[in-house]
Design an enzyme around this catalytic site. Sequence first.
Site, mmCIF file in Angstrom:
data_model
loop_
_atom_site.group_PDB
_atom_site.id
_atom_site.type_symbol
_atom_site.label_atom_id
_atom_site.label_comp_id
_atom_site.label_asym_id
_atom_site.label_seq_id
_atom_site.Cartn_x
_atom_site.Cartn_y
_atom_site.Cartn_z
ATOM 1 C CB THR A 12 -13.132 -1.732 -33.188
ATOM 2 O OG1 THR A 12 -12.946 -0.311 -33.272
ATOM 3 C CG2 THR A 12 -14.315 -2.139 -34.048
ATOM 4 C CB CYS A 13 -10.734 1.038 -29.090
ATOM 5 S SG CYS A 13 -10.523 2.153 -30.495
#
Length: 669
Positions: free
Chosen positions: A635-636
């Site tokens: 997700t980062c």
Amino acid sequence: SVLINTLRLESCKESSFLKINALTRRLSRVEANRDFILRELALVAQGLGVDAIRDLRSVSVRLSSAAKLHQQKLESSKDTSTEDSPKNDAVAGTPSSAVSLSTGSSELKLLRVLQTLNSLCIEFAQDENAKNDGYSAEFASLCLSIDLESLWNQLSSCLRMVSVLEGVANFSALDVNDEEIDDNDADNNNEDALAGESSKKLQNSVAGLITRFLPAIEAFFMVNSSSSSEISDATDAEDTETESNRLVQFVAGNKVLLNALLRSNQNLLEKGLKAMVKMPKCRPFLDFDVKRQWFKTQVRRLRQQANRRHGSLRLNLRRKYVFEDSFHAFNHRSAEELRGRLQITFVDEEGVDAGGLSREFFAILAKEMFNPNYALFMSTEDGCTFQPNPNSSINIDHLRYFRFVGRIVGKAVVDGFLLDAHFTRSLYKHMLGIKPTHNDMQAIDPDYYKNLQMILQHNLDDIGLELTFSTEDHSFGRSKTIDLIPNGRNIIVTEERKEEYVNLVCQHRMTTAIEKQIKAYLEGFHDMVDTDLISIFNAKELELLISGMPDIDIGDLKRNTNYNGYRPADREIEWFWSIMFSLSRSEKAAFLQFVTGSAKVPLAGFSELQGMRGIQQFSINKVNGPQGALMSAHTCFNALDLPVYKSEEEMKEKLLYAISEGAGGFLFA
């Protein structure tokens, strides 16, 4: 006199101007010199205005010839081919390079002289507000003594030609004078632009031809906005009101060109064109993306200041109690501390917050703030939007919770995180300091709104209604009569006063009945977001700023996807996009949540998807592990690890399993 008149000479270059400017500042410290210097500068400005008119007329001839040639080509193309002809007269413009123009020295000198004049007036102004606003009453008075009306008319004429050449106006616009624009039209135009119905953008690069007229435009803004800012203090209110109307009409008539100019140079909103932000009547003509970029610049400075003073805002939370833990953490910190960079960690989890955990944090809170167990908000009839619950006092800490929710919403806005939280239009208006109207009741209770419309549209005797200036409250199983005006229960609503009754009863439901809740919520929100900054938006734009685009455009996501190990023509990629287009709306949202940590689309689309390193577009990485393995996400980095599958059906099965099972916790950093 000789020194100041040198400013008008063709040989006066930048270095000479700076030296003369420094000398006039020193000489102005003597009171007798100062008045003389101001008068002489005003006379020089008048002379430069005459020179600028001559230059603009010369430019106007060239623009007019180019516009007529452009129109002739259009008419010729229409005659030769009906199928390929444009649908209307507002067609793609002539390339800007076809009309090469250089900025006139007289316009640039006029701007410099006006800036010198203004700086001298501010330097010796007694009023602190004048120094903060950038204009003083003395400068406004001097501007009124300088006759630049013909220059402004010539500038407007040139800009109309530029609009035609840039493809944002019809050829007939050259024969049309600026018309009066009222506030309602401004609001409607802005909402149409948001809906994508009538917004126009320059089809040529950057700001095209308009950059040539920037000095004259800045001079126009200086003269007219200075007078407008002094309306309340001026001796001749009629003259200054005329200046205000001229500025608003100019902005309205050149809305597309000015927004293009601001996109190419955002700093203008803090310098020459700051009146477009300062003046409420000009704000509706700013495009949403321009407002948003200005807002982001302002809050970024505040966040940087907070980081230097207090460092990052580090929260270590229990996943099962995120709402409660955050409530206590936020309540024990000052607003200045909360402005720092957010760093989230979850107890007993190894995820490092590079943006993904913060997004998940806000996603959890956006869901929990509407949890019925807290009794803070109640949904409207359609179940899509929420407003404060008038019976929230059943929760003894409800006002502290409302302040906390306001801080959460404000923190998300200033940090650029989107919330899956949609409030009623009336609450958005409260956040902007705007009084709701009875039309806002339609979204809250459509049936009640229809009844109110019936009252307004029909004679009360004809529909057999006998009303008093009161309303009934049915809280906690008890009925209570509430007066809308003193002794309202004994005052009959007449035909003449029915509009007043409708406004009062709507004000009660949208404001008075939840006044304490709204006050606490706004206190928290404005702890994070300064009122002057957020007021640039309207209610519809504020909803977009908080919640992002409501629909997920898979086509836009596909256009803004990078591939590592795969090629767009590979069968796995073709399967993947086929699956994505077939997903339901909720499945698309779940997928977006899985790969980015948020189910919301960025305001500018997937081209501005934020990741650990700023803008980081969605990427698909090929995994060389065993065939048929479960796909995973980072997700980062907005990245999806996609293994090789033997069929499209198997890929879809694995994808649906991943987005349903992988959305409950932070599994991948």
